[in-house]
Design an enzyme around this catalytic site. Sequence first.
Site, mmCIF file in Angstrom:
data_model
loop_
_atom_site.group_PDB
_atom_site.id
_atom_site.type_symbol
_atom_site.label_atom_id
_atom_site.label_comp_id
_atom_site.label_asym_id
_atom_site.label_seq_id
_atom_site.Cartn_x
_atom_site.Cartn_y
_atom_site.Cartn_z
ATOM 1 N N ASP A 1 1.237 -1.080 -0.218
ATOM 2 C CA ASP A 1 0.017 -0.358 -0.032
ATOM 3 C C ASP A 1 0.952 1.054 0.052
ATOM 4 O OD1 ASP A 1 -1.893 1.574 0.368
ATOM 5 O OD2 ASP A 1 -3.174 -0.166 0.724
ATOM 6 N N HIS B 1 -3.678 6.416 3.014
ATOM 7 C CA HIS B 1 -4.279 4.907 3.234
ATOM 8 C C HIS B 1 -4.140 3.979 2.804
ATOM 9 C CE1 HIS B 1 -6.144 2.047 0.051
ATOM 10 N NE2 HIS B 1 -6.754 2.625 -0.218
ATOM 11 N N SER C 1 -10.830 -0.742 -1.340
ATOM 12 C CA SER C 1 -9.830 -0.509 -0.131
ATOM 13 C C SER C 1 -9.969 -0.759 1.277
ATOM 14 C CB SER C 1 -9.357 0.762 -0.187
ATOM 15 O OG SER C 1 -8.770 0.761 -1.632
#
Length: 842
Positions: free
Chosen positions: A176, A251, A615
């Site tokens: 990620d 994120h 996600s």
Amino acid sequence: MEGVVAVHLFVLSLLGLYLRCLCQEDAAVYIVTMKQPSAAHYYDQVKRFGSSGVSAGASGAFNTLNKPRNASRTNTSYSSYLIRLQNLLLRRTLRGEKYLKLYSYHYLINGFAVLITPQQADKLSRRHEVANLMLDFSVRTATTHTPEFLGLPHGAWAQDGGPEVAGEGIVIGFIDTGIDPMHPSFSDTLSINHYPVPAHFSGICEVTRDFPSGSCNRKLVGARHFAASAIIRGMFNATQDYASPFDGDGHGTHTTSIAAGNHGIPVIVSGHHFGNASGMAPHAHIAVYKALYKSFGGFAADVVAAIDQAAQDGVDIISLSITPNRRPWGLATFFNPIDMSLLSAVKSGIFVVQAAGNTGPSPKSVSSFSPWIFTVGASAHDRVYNNWLLLGNNLTISGVGLAPGTDGDSMFPLIAAIHAMKNNTTVANDMYLGECQDSSYLDEDLTDGKILICSYSIRFVLGLSSIKQALETAKNVSAVGVIFYMDPFVTGFHLNPIPMDMPGLIIPSTDDSKVFFDYYNSSLVRDEMSKSIIKYCGVANILGGLKANYSNTAPEVMYYSARGPDPEDNSLADADIMKPNLIAPGNFIWGAWSSVGTDSAEFEGENFAMISGTSMAAPHIAGLAALIKQKFPSFSPSAIASALSTTATLYDRQGGPIMAQRAYRNPDSNQSPATPFDMGSGFVNATAALDPGLIFDTGYDDFVSFLCGINGSGPIVLNYTGHTCEVSNMTGSDLNIPSITISLLNQSRVIVRTVTNVANDEYYHVSWSAPYGASVSVAPAQFFVASGQQQNLTIVLNATMNSSFASFGSIGLYGNLGHKSIIPLSVISKITQDTTPRRRKC
């Protein structure tokens, strides 16, 4: 660095002039795979582990579902040999020419990433040592209450001994945007159980200025970054992207905390307390492999390097909340470096979970393709934050905003920013002024004590304007609150609840925004002659949105969640594979946030953020898989996938069918019952997955046979796996997975499934419902299976009508001890008789 050879920033900076010469020759990054087997495949050939340990008979002894971890992980001699061969190939083929090797891949696949010109690529492709050559491609990124919604505190966690031990001994690898190691969600000092780093994990932590010594601990056990492909393209911004595992986006920190964040971390945003957060497996260990970045996303060459390293380090699970920007070109979507690396990871015993993508709700929009990857779609859960606006005409309008309400029941005057300008202000820059981004243009005498009305335009979506700046404007001019109305040109944009430290809300519907503005305009009193406004008579009360509400209609498939059927190739031919595999909470999910995270601008500077997407759904499954792996250490990746799939629920909290949103615009008004192409096997049931009863297990050799069954795939399979294809008629529907998908039912089809009992001795009876246009029979209709034993099931499907429309059914296996396994049936096209023209005899 042991393993993948990364190119560091300071080295690349010395090669600036050298690279500019290459770029002038149209150089690009290529991923090259070689015919020599990778380290994982080589040692497997030396000491063959076997496929799945499941015999082909109707019943037999259950040996093991375990795929032993590859003993070659710590043996570097063969890997060093492969790297020498790669370097020798480049020197011989491109003698005297400029090129730059970025990565050596050697554990899962044997190959490298290299910056070369198209002419050099052609030379390499003609070398007998080279198996495959592909242009690098881009990829992109696709909680406080969800543990309760999934029943963990009194279910799965309670079975394992509570959150203090849930996931212990399991390492989850996250590919990620990195991690903020200072976040309390990743501390190892908060637990009363000081758990050691698992002995099977051998990863390291990079140490940089951004990621200093001490960033890792017994919770965060590994951290690396991979950016060579991005740097070589000149896309890497060291100020924003950080040449370290540190998360400059937010994120990666968010997804990691969803899966394995510590239990009981207070969620405080804009001074408001929203409960305590926990990951699904709060005592699992975390290894971070940063390969995506804020400025540009990421590239396959870097992602493959991250996957290769994660497998060599010894992670148990790989979580990817990323998808390719386009479908891979070639014979089939499965044949791309990322998916084929993940196939080798599965062979090594690693469970792989990936987000389905956020390109729904159109059919065939799923961006995770292969049957060895567990693909997760996004659903709503039962917690919602509603904010409401009460107008002076008693009309109530719903809005979005994690904000307090205005004082009591009092109504406050409304004033639009464009009507509150100072006398000398022109309206040439009308859009900017209407968005409340600069208080210097507003007349405080007009706005004092009123609710300020601001426009929410495309500029907010693009990050050119911000809610935070509008709130500062409102405070500077003594407004008591802020209302944002939606510009009619902003449609289909998904708004997360946004934190506000003063009364406010956003009206997300353009229709409701029009109703609101019509009321406001009708309440203005204007001078009859000049038409200037002399009185603001419109009033409103913001009710506030800090308190969560709970809905019985959850779960439901979100409109953005990518859908099946699984596209087999770029012609969009349907694969006989069900995608997604499952849905999990992905909408409005609280998670940890990087201290410099900017992926969601409205949460910048906060410790937690609420964002949405597949996600967010994928790490829920990664964490739950850790709980299964902890309870059943011998389970193969396919066994874990089976446990999650067969126990999923098909119903919402009210007992009705799970619904799927069908449109971007007004998604709640455009719903219908979800199908397996929307939700896979259904919504994850965390507690039931820990006691599945029966398991459908599939081995690496089965996946290779499936690939060999694709017409013309022999050379590609040999290139990626080192396996020579024999004659194979296997399709996706023949894989021993807990779903059956048939893209074309030509008259009839016989399918065999083998189940293994991982519980106590049990009697099962079988029931089924046939897809429309087909008939189904299953034999045996009832059976006894002892613990550790297997049973074959023969499923016969016959087309009863000609149809090109997908239809769905299911097979249910019901045990007398309470176990239940549901197998979704999906048939797309049906033909009742063979209409292929036959050659006439002479």
